[in-house]
Motif scaffolding. Sequence first.
Motif, short mmCIF file in Angstrom:
data_model
loop_
_atom_site.label_atom_id
_atom_site.label_comp_id
_atom_site.label_asym_id
_atom_site.label_seq_id
_atom_site.Cartn_x
_atom_site.Cartn_y
_atom_site.Cartn_z
N ALA A 234 12.60 2.12 -14.03
CA ALA A 234 11.70 2.74 -13.06
C ALA A 234 12.48 3.27 -11.85
CB ALA A 234 10.63 1.74 -12.62
N LYS A 235 13.37 2.44 -11.33
CA LYS A 235 14.15 2.83 -10.16
C LYS A 235 15.05 4.03 -10.47
CE LYS A 235 17.62 0.20 -9.14
NZ LYS A 235 18.38 -0.99 -8.68
N ASN A 236 15.74 3.98 -11.60
CA ASN A 236 16.70 5.04 -11.93
C ASN A 236 16.04 6.36 -12.28
OD1 ASN A 236 18.80 3.23 -11.56
ND2 ASN A 236 18.92 2.67 -13.72
N GLN A 237 14.84 6.31 -12.85
CA GLN A 237 14.17 7.54 -13.28
C GLN A 237 13.26 8.14 -12.22
OE1 GLN A 237 15.04 9.02 -16.16
NE2 GLN A 237 16.47 7.30 -16.35
N TYR A 238 12.82 7.32 -11.26
CA TYR A 238 11.81 7.81 -10.31
C TYR A 238 12.19 7.72 -8.84
CZ TYR A 238 8.33 8.12 -14.03
OH TYR A 238 7.62 8.48 -15.17
N TYR A 239 13.07 6.81 -8.49
CA TYR A 239 13.28 6.54 -7.07
C TYR A 239 14.76 6.55 -6.71
CZ TYR A 239 8.57 4.89 -8.06
OH TYR A 239 7.28 4.81 -8.51
N THR A 240 15.02 6.49 -5.40
CA THR A 240 16.40 6.44 -4.93
C THR A 240 16.87 4.99 -4.97
OG1 THR A 240 15.80 6.03 -2.62
CG2 THR A 240 15.86 8.33 -3.34
N GLN A 241 18.14 4.79 -4.71
CA GLN A 241 18.71 3.44 -4.68
C GLN A 241 18.54 2.79 -3.30
OE1 GLN A 241 20.03 2.20 -7.63
NE2 GLN A 241 19.22 4.12 -8.42
N GLU A 242 17.84 3.48 -2.40
CA GLU A 242 17.66 2.98 -1.04
C GLU A 242 16.89 1.66 -1.05
OE1 GLU A 242 16.41 4.93 3.27
OE2 GLU A 242 15.53 5.71 1.42
N LYS A 243 17.39 0.69 -0.30
CA LYS A 243 16.77 -0.63 -0.28
C LYS A 243 15.68 -0.70 0.79
CE LYS A 243 20.72 -3.14 -2.18
NZ LYS A 243 21.69 -4.24 -2.02
N ILE B 297 0.84 -1.20 0.00
CA ILE B 297 0.00 0.00 0.00
C ILE B 297 0.87 1.25 0.00
CG2 ILE B 297 -1.63 1.35 1.38
CD1 ILE B 297 -2.86 -1.33 2.28
N LYS B 298 1.92 1.24 0.83
CA LYS B 298 2.85 2.39 0.86
C LYS B 298 3.53 2.56 -0.50
CE LYS B 298 4.09 2.38 5.78
NZ LYS B 298 5.21 2.25 6.75
N GLY B 299 3.93 1.43 -1.10
CA GLY B 299 4.59 1.48 -2.39
C GLY B 299 3.68 1.99 -3.49
N TYR B 300 2.42 1.58 -3.43
CA TYR B 300 1.47 2.05 -4.45
C TYR B 300 1.28 3.56 -4.34
CZ TYR B 300 -2.70 2.44 -7.33
OH TYR B 300 -3.60 2.80 -8.31
N SER B 301 1.20 4.07 -3.12
CA SER B 301 1.07 5.51 -2.91
C SER B 301 2.30 6.25 -3.43
CB SER B 301 0.88 5.79 -1.42
OG SER B 301 0.80 7.18 -1.18
N MET B 302 3.48 5.68 -3.17
CA MET B 302 4.72 6.28 -3.67
C MET B 302 4.74 6.31 -5.20
SD MET B 302 8.64 4.97 -2.92
CE MET B 302 8.43 5.14 -1.15
N TYR B 303 4.30 5.20 -5.79
CA TYR B 303 4.24 5.10 -7.26
C TYR B 303 3.28 6.13 -7.85
CZ TYR B 303 1.17 3.24 -10.98
OH TYR B 303 0.31 3.10 -12.05
N THR C 133 2.47 10.83 -11.11
CA THR C 133 1.63 12.02 -11.23
C THR C 133 2.51 13.25 -11.42
OG1 THR C 133 -0.15 11.07 -9.87
CG2 THR C 133 -0.10 13.47 -10.08
N ALA C 134 3.59 13.31 -10.65
CA ALA C 134 4.52 14.45 -10.75
C ALA C 134 5.31 14.41 -12.06
CB ALA C 134 5.48 14.43 -9.56
N TYR C 135 5.61 13.22 -12.54
CA TYR C 135 6.42 13.05 -13.76
C TYR C 135 5.82 11.90 -14.57
CZ TYR C 135 10.83 12.81 -16.50
OH TYR C 135 11.80 12.84 -17.48
N PRO C 136 4.78 12.17 -15.34
CA PRO C 136 4.08 11.10 -16.07
C PRO C 136 5.02 10.28 -16.96
CG PRO C 136 2.84 13.14 -16.18
CD PRO C 136 4.18 13.49 -15.59
N ILE C 137 4.74 9.02 -17.08
CA ILE C 137 5.58 8.12 -17.87
C ILE C 137 5.75 8.61 -19.32
CG2 ILE C 137 5.58 5.82 -18.96
CD1 ILE C 137 4.99 4.66 -16.22
#
Length: 241
Positions: free
Chosen positions: A119-128, A33-39, A44-48
């Motif tokens: 997806a990871k490189n364009q939208y998110y950090t490398q944090e595990k 659920i947290k991941g879906y909200s993050m996605y 929304t901020a940077y559409p695909i």
Amino acid sequence: MKKKPKSLIKKFVLHLFAALFCIIAVVFLVFGIKGYSMYRDAVTAYPIPQMVSSIQSRENFVEYEELPTIYIDAVISVEDKRFESHCGVDFIAIGRAVWNDIKAMSFVEGGSTITQQIAKNQYYTQEKKLERKFAEIFTAIELEKYCSKQEIFELYVNTIYFGDGYYGIYDAAKGYFGKEPSELSDYEAIMLAGLPNAPSAYSPSTNPELAHSRMKIVLSKMVECDVITQEEAEVILTDGK
């Protein structure tokens, strides 16, 4: 009549597995659920479509048809062997990664596909973190709906880091070998396919021996995937010496 010890042990083990399953299910639900909200916030901020267009409009963007076939085969073999058939997420690889992470009690393996890496490189950090992993998965599935496999492969090789300050296959081919990507020899193409796994460690300009060792791994994966024979792999290594 008393229950036999084996029966009690079996019952205990079954209850233990049931409890573990419930715990894992709850953890996945919460972080899912947290991941879906993050996605949702990210796309929304940077559409695909905007992200894809931004990469495709870059100077020296290399299209799929300009890439040597052996380079394409090498990247898929070593990075994501089920790339052509999955939906953006390789559940077999994820299952293996989860099992290895549980055994190690740490995030030692990710199981990410080529699409997930974009997806990871364009939208998110490398944090595990688990929620980031779920966000990456949701984003990868949406990206697969929007782009063809060839377009996804283009996005990947035009944005990944190859070491020595080179981002994208064009800069890497030019920087390391002074060639256009389409002009690369088999040896050079396979060497470049192996660099993104650890670009600083495998850089041929600073660590030629490690780069060559990494090439052997890439070639062995290609043989496993039946895109080249063992004899062809040995010829490629010999021709590069």
